[in-house]
Design an enzyme around this catalytic site. Structure first.
Site, PDB file in Angstrom:
ATOM      1  CD  GLU A  25      -2.911   1.210   2.294  1.00  0.00           C
ATOM      2  OE1 GLU A  25      -2.796   0.406   3.233  1.00  0.00           O
ATOM      3  OE2 GLU A  25      -3.788   2.074   2.255  1.00  0.00           O
ATOM      4  CG  MET A  83       0.265  -3.141   4.965  1.00  0.00           C
ATOM      5  SD  MET A  83      -0.778  -1.748   4.429  1.00  0.00           S
ATOM      6  CE  MET A  83      -1.934  -2.626   3.375  1.00  0.00           C
ATOM      7  CG  ASN A 101       0.106  -6.703   4.060  1.00  0.00           C
ATOM      8  OD1 ASN A 101       0.023  -5.816   3.229  1.00  0.00           O
ATOM      9  ND2 ASN A 101       1.039  -6.723   5.004  1.00  0.00           N
ATOM     10  CD  GLU A 137      -2.802  -1.688  10.599  1.00  0.00           C
ATOM     11  OE1 GLU A 137      -3.413  -1.887   9.537  1.00  0.00           O
ATOM     12  OE2 GLU A 137      -2.357  -0.559  10.929  1.00  0.00           O
TER      13      GLU A 137
HETATM   14  N1  BES Z   1      -3.140   0.929   5.778  1.00  0.00           N
HETATM   15  C1  BES Z   1      -2.342   1.598   6.746  1.00  0.00           C
HETATM   16  C2  BES Z   1      -0.884   1.457   6.490  1.00  0.00           C
HETATM   17  C3  BES Z   1      -0.321   2.306   5.393  1.00  0.00           C
HETATM   18  C4  BES Z   1      -0.377   3.657   5.466  1.00  0.00           C
HETATM   19  C5  BES Z   1       0.291   1.773   4.312  1.00  0.00           C
HETATM   20  C6  BES Z   1       0.163   4.431   4.449  1.00  0.00           C
HETATM   21  C7  BES Z   1       0.811   2.549   3.307  1.00  0.00           C
HETATM   22  C8  BES Z   1       0.765   3.877   3.364  1.00  0.00           C
HETATM   23  C9  BES Z   1      -2.615   1.070   8.135  1.00  0.00           C
HETATM   24  O1  BES Z   1      -3.842   0.486   8.324  1.00  0.00           O
HETATM   25  C10 BES Z   1      -2.560   2.240   9.050  1.00  0.00           C
HETATM   26  O2  BES Z   1      -3.418   3.059   8.975  1.00  0.00           O
HETATM   27  N2  BES Z   1      -1.560   2.315   9.892  1.00  0.00           N
HETATM   28  C11 BES Z   1      -1.331   3.419  10.777  1.00  0.00           C
HETATM   29  C12 BES Z   1      -1.626   3.076  12.208  1.00  0.00           C
HETATM   30  C13 BES Z   1      -3.061   3.207  12.551  1.00  0.00           C
HETATM   31  C14 BES Z   1      -3.326   2.751  13.949  1.00  0.00           C
HETATM   32  C15 BES Z   1      -3.605   4.600  12.377  1.00  0.00           C
HETATM   33  C16 BES Z   1       0.140   3.754  10.638  1.00  0.00           C
HETATM   34  O3  BES Z   1       0.864   2.962  10.067  1.00  0.00           O
HETATM   35  O4  BES Z   1       0.529   4.827  11.112  1.00  0.00           O
HETATM   36 ZN    ZN Z   2      -5.436   1.798   8.603  1.00  0.00          ZN
END
Ligand code: BES
Ligand code: ZN
Length: 875
Positions: free
Chosen positions: A124, A266, A268, A301
């Site tokens: 992503e 992430m 996945n 996640e």
């Molecule tokens: N889908 C995201 C991870 C992501 C973000 C992948 C941007 C690629 C680019 C994941 O679900 C996410 O939101 N992660 C957050 C933490 C969350 C608790 C807000 C993060 O990685 O900061």
């Molecule tokens: Zn997220």
């Protein structure tokens, strides 16, 4: 090369479905030392009337072979964006692509890369195109079969999405595994891991009785720090069943922790990959806040399995559909498990500090942006945190019951879809029968609404009347905005502290609107925007006495009790900041306000209060930080704000020392360390007292902080001591910092804390000190956690040093951004955050920040990531 071309923006209005679709993809990864060969066999179809070429995304991949239905094709074109193939003659065909990639030299940490000795992926948003040529867009969904082959000794663990269907030995000391994921998914949810890991295992039985195997894989030696993550996972699985009726859909769920990761974690499909910082947690190495964060990110996640994976996004403009919703879900999970008001306080503090600033700056955008250059730049506070507030308002407007009906409808109607925000809103409407046309504006209008409240009591008619008005500020590219639908929750409290009415939601839908409450028998104090029912900036006609009253008598809504205190803190700090800005050195402090701390502290000493109340009081004692103070000012001077805050802390300490010492003593840990709510709240209260008692940075402060440090048996207390001593020039500082380093030098995540506490501390020689840290043998700019622990900690958490008048802070950060631009553009662009709002500061600072931004913009080979943020900031 200087950037002469402007990278092209992508627009929401240009969305078109792809004529080409994929039903299945067979992937084969053959991992060698120094390179990896990837073969993909894609089962594709073309729509009946389409004659356009087939374009597949691909970046930094070397094409080795290309076949359609077994026949080699030579009439293709490649460029730095991808591969164009003339429209195939068949409508259904198998496209076979062989590519070679070099994960070893991938410093961007997108696609397939190495973290230490292990391989992992991050796809992503658009990382899959760095693995192979593909239709890398979220509305292309397919089932996956993945075969991984690698050296058996070096990479004993080989994982991908779905179920493991085969494994065995291969030639040359290699082995393989085969994975099948039955759920169609977009390629951004693909994952692969190959390496040496140890794991812990547990199981969860779902509500319908299916047993799910749960594994957490970590670097050998770290497995004793995983128990908390595993407990959090099981709690998340249970909560999603109980609260949303959503059950896990495979027999296996894996989490892998890696040290090099751009983000937190992430989602996945069935193979979540996490930054180690959000998995590992133990008494000795993680603070209470770290424990909470691990729990909420694991939940976040996991929750994506439905809100993101089963129902995914049609395009990246819809990102808030999965992220805003999932943040709201993780916030509510934490609120259910811990203290609801304290959770709300922490979430709103975060929103105000970072999202409000974003909404007021040059990069302001709606939660559904209309265009972007680099999608990585749009994983923003607005899409996430304001996005979560918008979901919360749906629930407020619909009520809990209708909201649940609406989410049931959403997850059944759109299961397997790549959906849009409009699809979500439609479900909210269909299930509730409510017309949400006006509410939709929250998706298209940027900027934090300003809401004014005026209340008046008529003792003769026994009527309490309310006048609400709203104004949405102009933001880049948007002016003359329409009034929005803003739910304003209100309570009316009588002089004895009793609620006169049930909390009422006033639906503010016009620019100005009047409401009346009848049969109000005595003059009430209104409690406005209870539980922060909308993400707005509120001003009222309440007096300081009204707010002081609310700090004591708003017992129904813990959030607003705290908020009333914050209002008074902010007001005092703004006044003092103004005084320091105009050169005063000994401004007066409102005595009433100063004395009110005695009430807070006496309350905190009350042995009868609950642990939630204690945790809330710790937050009430805490003064707003510099970035929050600065927000309400024009031509802000963060040094003046810092001086004002320190001046106030010194006065509080001087006048309230005995009570603070009592709090410090009374909340000392008795017996063994624990993470019960009571123990956590006591640590929070005691460490808050410590921070005020040591705020003047004298010899006594150094002594107390050092004692606190050496008496500590956990990371929360050690970090509190470290933060207290880091700005202190006495010799104890070096002693404590050195002990900390030696004690934890084998724990990367704790060494991150060692860097960040120093970068966040105010000291006269800060830039020289940062330069030393930058050259420390443990510093490594390629590791995102370590880079953040120095640069982001400095620029975001140390505003008075970052904004030092000589502009040394700006140069220091700009150098890092330029260095990172070619190593890891995503991280480089993130580091620009504290530079974006340069127009907020004093004129001399504006000139210097602008110059630093211009220097960045002139960097040869500027990435689209850094280009976008820098150029939009300067516009
Ligand atoms: N889908 C995201 C991870 C992501 C973000 C992948 C941007 C690629 C680019 C994941 O679900 C996410 O939101 N992660 C957050 C933490 C969350 C608790 C807000 C993060 O990685 O900061
Ligand atoms: Zn997220």
């Amino acid at each position: 090369m200087l950037r002469t071309d402007t990278p092209k923006a992508i627009h929401l209005k240009d969305y078109k479905p792809s004529p080409y679709q994929v039903s299945h993809i067979d992937l084969n990864f053959d991992i060698y030392d120094g390179y990896t060969n990837v073969t993909s066999v894609i089962s594709m179809s073309n729509s009946a009337d389409n004659k356009d070429d087939l374009f597949l995304h691909g970046e930094d991949v070397e094409l080795l072979a290309l076949k359609i239905n077994g026949k080699t094709i030579s009439t293709y074109k490649t460029d730095d964006q991808g591969l164009t193939i003339p429209c195939p003659s068949e409508k259904e065909f198998k496209l076979e692509i062989k590519t070679k990639i070099t994960p070893e030299s991938n410093t961007r940490l997108e696609g397939l890369y190495k973290s230490g000795d292990n391989y992992c992926t991050q796809c992503e948003a658009e990382g899959f195109r760095r693995i192979t040529y593909y239709l890398d867009r979220p509305d292309i969904m397919a089932t996956y079969t993945t075969r991984i082959e690698a050296d058996k000794e070096k990479y004993p663990v080989l994982l991908s999405n779905g179920n493991k269907t085969d494994s065995g030995s291969a030639e040359g000391g290699k082995h393989f595994t085969i994975w099948q994921d039955p759920h169609p998914k977009p390629c951004y949810l693909f994952a692969l891991v190959a390496g040496k890991f140890n794991h812990i295992h547990d199981t969860f039985t779902t509500v319908s009785g299916r047993k799910v195997d749960l594994y957490i894989y970590v670097r050998p030696g770290d497995e004793d720090q995983c128990a908390h993550a595993m407990e959090s996972l099981k709690k998340s699985m249970k909560w999603d069943e109980d609260v949303y009726g959503l059950e896990y859909d495979l027999d296996l769920f894996n989490i892998v922790a890696v040290s090099d990761f751009n983000m937190g974690a992430m989602e996945n499909k069935s193979l979540n990959i996490f930054n180690t910082a959000l998995v590992l947690a133990a008494q000795e190495t993680a603070t209470d806040a770290d424990f909470m964060r691990v729990e909420s990110v694991i939940a976040h996640e996991y929750f994506h399995n439905w809100s993101g994976n089963r129902v995914t996004c049609r395009d990246w403009f819809q990102l808030s559909l999965k992220e805003g919703l999932t943040v709201f879900r993780d916030q509510e999970f934490s609120a259910d498990l811990h203290s609801r008001p304290v959770q709300r306080i922490d979430d709103v503090t975060h929103l105000r500090r970072l999202q409000f600033a974003e909404d007021a700056g040059p990069l302001a955008h709606p939660i559904r942006p209309e265009n972007y250059i680099e999608i990585n730049n749009f994983y923003t506070m607005t899409v996430y945190e304001k996005g979560a507030e918008v979901i919360r308002m749906f629930r407020t407007i619909l009520g809990a019951e209708a909201y649940r009906k609406a989410t049931d409808l959403y997850f059944s109607r759109h299961d397997g879809d790549a959906a849009t925000c409009d699809d979500w809103i439609k479900c909210m409407e269909d299930a509730s029968g409510k017309d949400l046309t006006q509410f939709r504006l929250w998706y298209s209008q940027a900027g934090t609404p300003r809401v004014t409240f005026e209340g008046h009591y008529d003792p003769v008619k026994k009527i309490y009347s309310v006048e609400l008005s709203q104004k949405i500020p102009d933001t880049p590219g948007q002016s003359g905005k329409k009034p929005m639908h803003i739910p304003v929750a209100i309570g009316l409290i009588d002089q004895n502290g009793n609620d006169l009415i049930d909390t009422k939601i006033l639906h503010l839908t016009e620019s100005q609107q009047a409401f009346t409450f009848e049969n109000i028998n005595s003059k009430p104090v209104p409690s406005v925007l209870r539980n922060f029912s909308a993400p707005v900036i509120l001003s009222t006609n309440l007096t300081d006495d009204d707010y002081a009253f609310l700090t004591k008598h708003e017992v129904y809504d813990g959030f607003n009790r705290w908020e009333a205190g914050q209002y008074l803190h902010r007001k005092a700090l703004e006044k003092l900041t103004g005084a320091f800005e105009s050169g005063e050195t000994k401004p007066d402090i409102n005595q009433n306000y100063l004395e009110s701390f005695a009430d807070i502290y006496i309350n905190a000493l009350n042995t009868d209060i609950t642990s939630d109340e204690r945790a809330l009081l710790a937050r009430t004692m805490h003064l707003p930080d510099i970035s929050t103070i600065v927000q309400s000012r024009e031509n802000a001077d963060p040094v003046a704000a810092y001086n004002a805050r320190q001046y106030l802390l010194a006065a509080i300490k001087r006048t309230q020392k005995p009570l603070l010492q009592k709090i410090y003593k009374a909340n000392e840990e008795k017996g063994a360390f624990s993470v019960t709510p009571d123990a956590i709240a006591r640590r929070a209260l005691r460490n808050e007292a410590l921070s005020i008692l040591t705020a003047t940075h004298g010899t006594g402060c150094a002594k107390l902080a050092k004692e606190h440090y050496f008496a500590a048996d956990n990371m929360t207390d050690r970090m509190a001591a470290l933060m207290a001593i880091a700005p202190n020039a006495n010799p104890e500082r070096e002693e404590v910092l050195e002990d900390f380093y030696n004690r934890y030098k084998d724990f990367q995540l704790v060494i991150d804390k060692w860097f960040s506490v120093q970068a966040s501390s105010v000291r006269p020689d800060i830039i020289a000190h940062l330069q030393n840290l930058r050259h420390h043998p443990d510093f490594n700019i390629k590791n995102p956690n370590r880079a953040r622990s120095l640069y982001a900690a400095f620029a975001m958490n140390n505003p008075s040093s970052f904004h030092a008048q000589d502009s040394s802070g700006y140069s220091f950060l700009a150098d890092a951004i330029i260095e990172l631009n070619s190593i890891n553009p995503q991280i480089a662009a993130r580091l620009l955050t504290p530079m974006r709002d340069w127009r907020k500061y004093t004129l001399d600072r504006q000139t210097k920040m602008k110059a630093a931004l211009e220097r960045i913009l002139e960097t040869p080979n500027l990435s689209p990531d850094v280009f976008e943020i820098t150029s939009k900031s300067l516009k």
